[in-house]
Every structure is written in C-alpha cells, then in structure tokens.
Design an enzyme around this catalytic site. Structure first.
Site, PDB file in Angstrom:
ATOM      1  N   PHE A 123      -3.475  -8.316   6.606  1.00 49.67           N
ATOM      2  CA  PHE A 123      -2.414  -9.116   7.214  1.00 49.67           C
ATOM      3  C   PHE A 123      -1.997  -8.467   8.527  1.00 49.67           C
ATOM      4  CE2 PHE A 123      -2.186 -11.268   3.274  1.00 49.67           C
ATOM      5  CZ  PHE A 123      -1.493 -12.441   3.508  1.00 49.67           C
TER       6      PHE A 123
ATOM      7  N   ASP B 260       4.278   3.142   7.917  1.00 49.67           N
ATOM      8  CA  ASP B 260       3.320   3.816   8.801  1.00 49.67           C
ATOM      9  C   ASP B 260       3.481   5.329   8.761  1.00 49.67           C
ATOM     10  OD1 ASP B 260       1.937   1.602   9.803  1.00 49.67           O
ATOM     11  OD2 ASP B 260       3.657   1.097  11.076  1.00 49.67           O
TER      12      ASP B 260
ATOM     13  N   LYS C  84      -9.454  -2.321  12.505  1.00 47.43           N
ATOM     14  CA  LYS C  84      -9.414  -1.952  11.092  1.00 47.43           C
ATOM     15  C   LYS C  84     -10.772  -2.121  10.415  1.00 47.43           C
ATOM     16  CE  LYS C  84      -4.651  -2.078  10.617  1.00 47.43           C
ATOM     17  NZ  LYS C  84      -3.707  -1.308   9.820  1.00 47.43           N
TER      18      LYS C  84
ATOM     19  N   ASN D  18      10.849  -0.605   3.967  1.00 48.03           N
ATOM     20  CA  ASN D  18      10.999  -1.801   4.797  1.00 48.03           C
ATOM     21  C   ASN D  18      11.399  -2.981   3.911  1.00 48.03           C
ATOM     22  OD1 ASN D  18       8.500  -3.204   3.839  1.00 48.03           O
ATOM     23  ND2 ASN D  18       7.565  -1.352   4.678  1.00 48.03           N
TER      24      ASN D  18
ATOM     25  N   PRO E 247      -1.927   7.313   5.498  1.00 42.24           N
ATOM     26  CA  PRO E 247      -3.307   6.803   5.545  1.00 42.24           C
ATOM     27  C   PRO E 247      -3.279   5.284   5.701  1.00 42.24           C
ATOM     28  CG  PRO E 247      -2.695   7.385   3.297  1.00 42.24           C
ATOM     29  CD  PRO E 247      -1.585   7.870   4.200  1.00 42.24           C
ATOM     30  N   ASP E 248      -4.262   4.731   6.386  1.00 43.52           N
ATOM     31  CA  ASP E 248      -4.371   3.281   6.523  1.00 43.52           C
ATOM     32  C   ASP E 248      -5.298   2.783   5.406  1.00 43.52           C
ATOM     33  OD1 ASP E 248      -5.155   0.631   7.291  1.00 43.52           O
ATOM     34  OD2 ASP E 248      -4.279   1.059   9.254  1.00 43.52           O
ATOM     35  N   ILE E 249      -4.709   2.123   4.447  1.00 43.67           N
ATOM     36  CA  ILE E 249      -5.471   1.716   3.256  1.00 43.67           C
ATOM     37  C   ILE E 249      -6.500   0.649   3.627  1.00 43.67           C
ATOM     38  CG2 ILE E 249      -5.258   0.789   0.908  1.00 43.67           C
ATOM     39  CD1 ILE E 249      -2.261   1.823   1.106  1.00 43.67           C
TER      40      ILE E 249
ATOM     41  N   LYS F  13      18.883  17.303  -2.553  1.00 41.28           N
ATOM     42  CA  LYS F  13      19.526  16.325  -1.666  1.00 41.28           C
ATOM     43  C   LYS F  13      20.008  17.026  -0.389  1.00 41.28           C
ATOM     44  CE  LYS F  13      23.309  13.116  -1.404  1.00 41.28           C
ATOM     45  NZ  LYS F  13      24.644  12.825  -1.893  1.00 41.28           N
TER      46      LYS F  13
HETATM   47  O1  C5P Z   1      -1.368  -1.812  11.360  1.00 45.91           O
HETATM   48  P1  C5P Z   1      -0.572  -2.794  10.607  1.00 45.91           P
HETATM   49  O2  C5P Z   1       0.448  -2.185   9.681  1.00 45.91           O
HETATM   50  O3  C5P Z   1       0.018  -3.897  11.435  1.00 45.91           O
HETATM   51  O4  C5P Z   1      -1.662  -3.525   9.690  1.00 45.91           O
HETATM   52  C1  C5P Z   1      -1.315  -4.446   8.712  1.00 45.91           C
HETATM   53  C2  C5P Z   1      -2.401  -4.546   7.695  1.00 45.91           C
HETATM   54  O5  C5P Z   1      -2.887  -3.271   7.347  1.00 45.91           O
HETATM   55  C3  C5P Z   1      -1.867  -5.117   6.399  1.00 45.91           C
HETATM   56  O6  C5P Z   1      -2.934  -5.791   5.766  1.00 45.91           O
HETATM   57  C4  C5P Z   1      -1.466  -3.890   5.634  1.00 45.91           C
HETATM   58  O7  C5P Z   1      -1.466  -4.099   4.239  1.00 45.91           O
HETATM   59  C5  C5P Z   1      -2.534  -2.911   6.042  1.00 45.91           C
HETATM   60  N1  C5P Z   1      -2.100  -1.529   6.094  1.00 45.91           N
HETATM   61  C6  C5P Z   1      -2.598  -0.634   5.181  1.00 45.91           C
HETATM   62  N2  C5P Z   1      -2.241   0.696   5.250  1.00 45.91           N
HETATM   63  C7  C5P Z   1      -1.401   1.135   6.210  1.00 45.91           C
HETATM   64  C8  C5P Z   1      -0.882   0.217   7.144  1.00 45.91           C
HETATM   65  C9  C5P Z   1      -1.246  -1.099   7.062  1.00 45.91           C
HETATM   66  O8  C5P Z   1      -3.363  -1.031   4.293  1.00 45.91           O
HETATM   67  N3  C5P Z   1      -1.060   2.393   6.247  1.00 45.91           N
END
Ligand code: C5P
Length: 407
Positions: free
Chosen positions: A330, A283, A348, A215, A310-312, A293
């Site tokens: 954020f 995501d 979250k 992105n 994974p959502d950190i 390739k």
């Molecule tokens: O769900 P979204 O991407 O809108 O959430 C944004 C927040 O979650 C940001 O603080 C981003 O750094 C964190 N985030 C994360 N891991 C992910 C997706 C988002 O830490 N996989």
C-alpha cells in the site's frame, strides 16, 4: 465477476434517469444482461426506445398490458434476475416500496420479488431529508435493501445539497460489491490451495514500559483483505498490530506489537503465494527501550534516539528462494498520490501498489471508505470511491484472476 450476471433495472421518474442510459451501456460493456422496467413518469425523462436500444431488450412498463403479461409477467421479470437495481429511486417509489403498494409494474415487481435490491436514490434535498423519506429508507434498510448514494452537489432543481443520484461508476462499484459479497458467502473458492499472508494495523514501538510511538491505522483495510482472501478459500495468516477489529472467520491471527515482531512473524509464515502488506508499520523505533518509566528529572525532556525499522514489504519482495508469487503493498500518500506510488513500487520491488490519499480531508484513516489507484507494471488503474470491504473483495477477486484458479 460481473460477466453473465442478470440485472433488472427499474427506472423511476426522476431527472437522473438520463444517467441510467449510461449505466445500461456500462453494464452491457461488462458482459451483464440488463432488462428494464420503466415507470410511467420515467417516460417523461428518457424514451423507452433509447432504453430498449441500449439494453438490446424489450422495455416493460405496463402492468395490465396483455402482451407484457403474457410474454413476461411481473413474477418472471424478477425471477430471471440476479439483482434488481432501482436507479433512479425516487421518493415516491421508495415510499411505495416501503408501504408494499403495488400500483404499477415497477412496484408490483419489487413486491413480488425475493431478489436482492440495490437502490440509487435521487431527489430534491428537502425530499431526501424529509422524515417521511428517511423513515421509508429505514424500513427498506431494515428489510435488507442495499443503497448507493445519494451524493451531495448541485441538483437539477437549482438547490445544493444531498439527493443527487450516484454516478454510473459508483453504482457499478456497488453492484460489484454486491456480487463480491455473494461470492464471499458462497461457493467461489478460486484461492483454494493457496496460502496468503496479510499484515494489518499499526505497530507500536516502545519508548519505556508505559509509552510507545504509533499511528492511527485502524486495521480495517488489512482485516477486510484477510477476510476476502480467506473467503475465496486461501489459507490466510493475518499478522496484525493492535486493533479493535474482530479477527475474520477462517483467518489465523498472529498478534504482534513492533515492526521487528511483524517482520519475524511474516517470515515465519512463508512460504506463501500471496503477500498483502497493509500494515502501517512505524518507520522508526527508539534504539533502546528504557527499562523503567522515564521520569521528569528536572534536566529537561529526554532525548530519544530513533533508528529505522526493517521494511517488511521490501524484505519479502527481495526474498530469493521463497518470494511470494504476488507481493502487494500500500502507499498512503498526502500528495502526488500516483507518482509517488509508481516510484514506491520500484523501490520496494513489489508487484502491485494500492495507492490511496490519506489527507485528513479524505477521512481514509480510521474511516470506512477508500479511493484506490492500483499501480502495476503495466500501468495504473483508478478505482471509484468504495468501502474498504469493497476494496478488499475487488482486490481478492483480482488476485484470484491473476493467479488463475484453484491450486
Ligand atoms: O514506505 P511506506 O511506509 O510508504 O510503504 C508503505 C508500504 O510498505 C505498505 O504496504 C506497508 O505495509 C509497507 N511497509 C512495510 N514495512 C515498513 C514500512 C512500510 O512493510 N517498515
């Protein structure tokens, strides 16, 4: 941060002088002392009595007044200030500042001072755009004079364009930014003994050895936050995807590419007191990276199967034994900014969400400025538009105030 600071406010003769009254009131509300100098022309727009009442101090105007000079000479006027704010800064006063002319108390005070100066220009569009004004501005900028505005819009003269003095809230944000920078450079070490983790930049999710999903995140905001936390004395680890941003002084950089690597590096940095997740984590990733390739083989485009990353932020927020004391995330939104952020904070499990509008029209992505809504359990606080550095210093200040003093 602003409590007890001493502002010398120079009010020049422009229609925007009426906004200076509101500025004085707001500065006083924040615990600052405000001493005012008015040019003769300023008296045409606001009365010294109103300025004196709001500042709760005498107003200074005359260079050759026996009382003004004996009570408070122009040298002392600036010496007793932490910052000189010129609002409105007219084309005429900017020209006199640039030329070093000292023909009234305002100009003499500015010339006789080595204090930091912030100007809030205010004038007709043509005057602002005139090469003379722009040349004067360039001189002032090269001498380290800071500036806020002017903005664009309807001007009192009936024209539309650039030249409108910034609103008091924006001037205050600039003043805060100034003092935050002073703190950065100086001795404010309220986060000494604390550990901080910041994620920044985009992640890159490989498709094959030469292609990836990613992105437009620039890493500007995350890097600025790491810099601001480190400047307040926090031992700061910055886990960042690929960016063009230089590594801030005093920060330990852990470069990563993928979301999985970012999570692993973030968990490896624990325990920390503060975690600020500013990265734009992809995501999804492709479930299996091709070893070679991908080729156009005549059978049509390849099917990419995506799996969720994974959502950190959520993972760190839910750690049991070593959850950071303060977890900040954020929310980049393009609609219903605050509503979505409030829901996101709960989903979250983090403590604060800094929500910002990233619609293309705002220029936030990759740009230098940001408009933030801070969502906490107690409610939502909207900050005026400010630079990403100012957002960072304001956030770091807020974090230091919340965690309370060195550890
Ligand atoms: O769900 P979204 O991407 O809108 O959430 C944004 C927040 O979650 C940001 O603080 C981003 O750094 C964190 N985030 C994360 N891991 C992910 C997706 C988002 O830490 N996989």
């Amino acid at each position: 941060m602003l409590q007890g600071r001493r502002i010398l406010l120079i009010i020049a003769g422009g229609i925007a002088a009426y906004k200076s009254l509101e500025l004085i009131r707001r500065l006083r509300d924040r615990g600052m002392s405000v001493r005012c100098v008015m040019t003769k022309a300023a008296h045409q727009f606001v009365t010294p009595l109103a300025v004196a009442s709001l500042s709760e101090d005498k107003v200074y105007s005359e260079l050759w007044s026996l009382t003004d000079e004996s009570e408070m000479g122009h040298i002392r006027l600036s010496r007793e200030a932490d910052l000189i704010v010129v609002a409105p800064a007219t084309a005429d006063l900017m020209a006199r500042m640039a030329a070093g002319i000292a023909d009234d108390l305002a100009a003499t005070t500015l010339l006789a001072s080595d204090k930091p100066v912030l100007i809030a220009p205010s004038m007709n569009t043509m005057m602002w755009a005139h090469p003379a004004t722009q040349a004067n501005l360039a001189i002032l900028t090269s001498r380290g004079v800071n500036r806020v505005g002017p903005g664009a819009g309807d001007l009192a003269c009936g024209e539309v364009g650039s030249g409108r003095m910034s609103e008091p809230a924006e001037i205050i944000a600039a003043i805060e930014g100034h003092f935050a920078e002073v703190a950065l450079a100086g001795s404010d070490k309220r986060l000494a003994g604390r550990r901080a983790l910041v994620t920044s930049g985009p992640t890159r999710e490989p498709i094959d050895p030469v292609r990836y999903l990613s992105n437009h995140s620039s890493g500007k905001q995350g890097h600025a936050i790491a810099a601001a936390l480190a400047a307040l004395g926090a031992e700061t680890v910055l886990v960042s995807g690929p960016t063009q941003e230089p590594t801030p002084t005093g920060v330990t950089l852990v470069p990563v590419e993928t979301a999985q690597q970012m999570l692993a590096a973030s968990e490896a940095a624990l325990p920390v007191d503060i975690a600020v997740m500013a990265a734009a984590v992809a995501d999804w990733r492709v479930d299996r990276e091709a070893n070679q390739k991908l080729k156009k083989d005549g059978k049509g485009p390849p099917m990419l199967h995506l799996v969720e990353n994974p959502d950190i932020l959520a993972t760190l927020s839910r750690r049991r034994n070593d959850r950071p004391s303060l977890v900040v995330g954020f929310a980049a939104e393009t609609e219903n900014v605050v509503g979505n952020a409030v829901a996101k904070r709960q989903r979250k499990g983090c403590d604060w969400i800094l929500a910002n509008d990233v619609s293309p029209s705002t220029g936030t992505f990759g740009g230098d400025s940001n408009t933030i809504h801070l969502v906490e359990a107690e409610g939502v606080e909207s900050w005026p538009a400010m630079t990403k550095r100012e957002v960072a210093t304001r956030l770091a200040d807020r974090i230091a105030a919340t965690l309370g003093g060195p550890h």
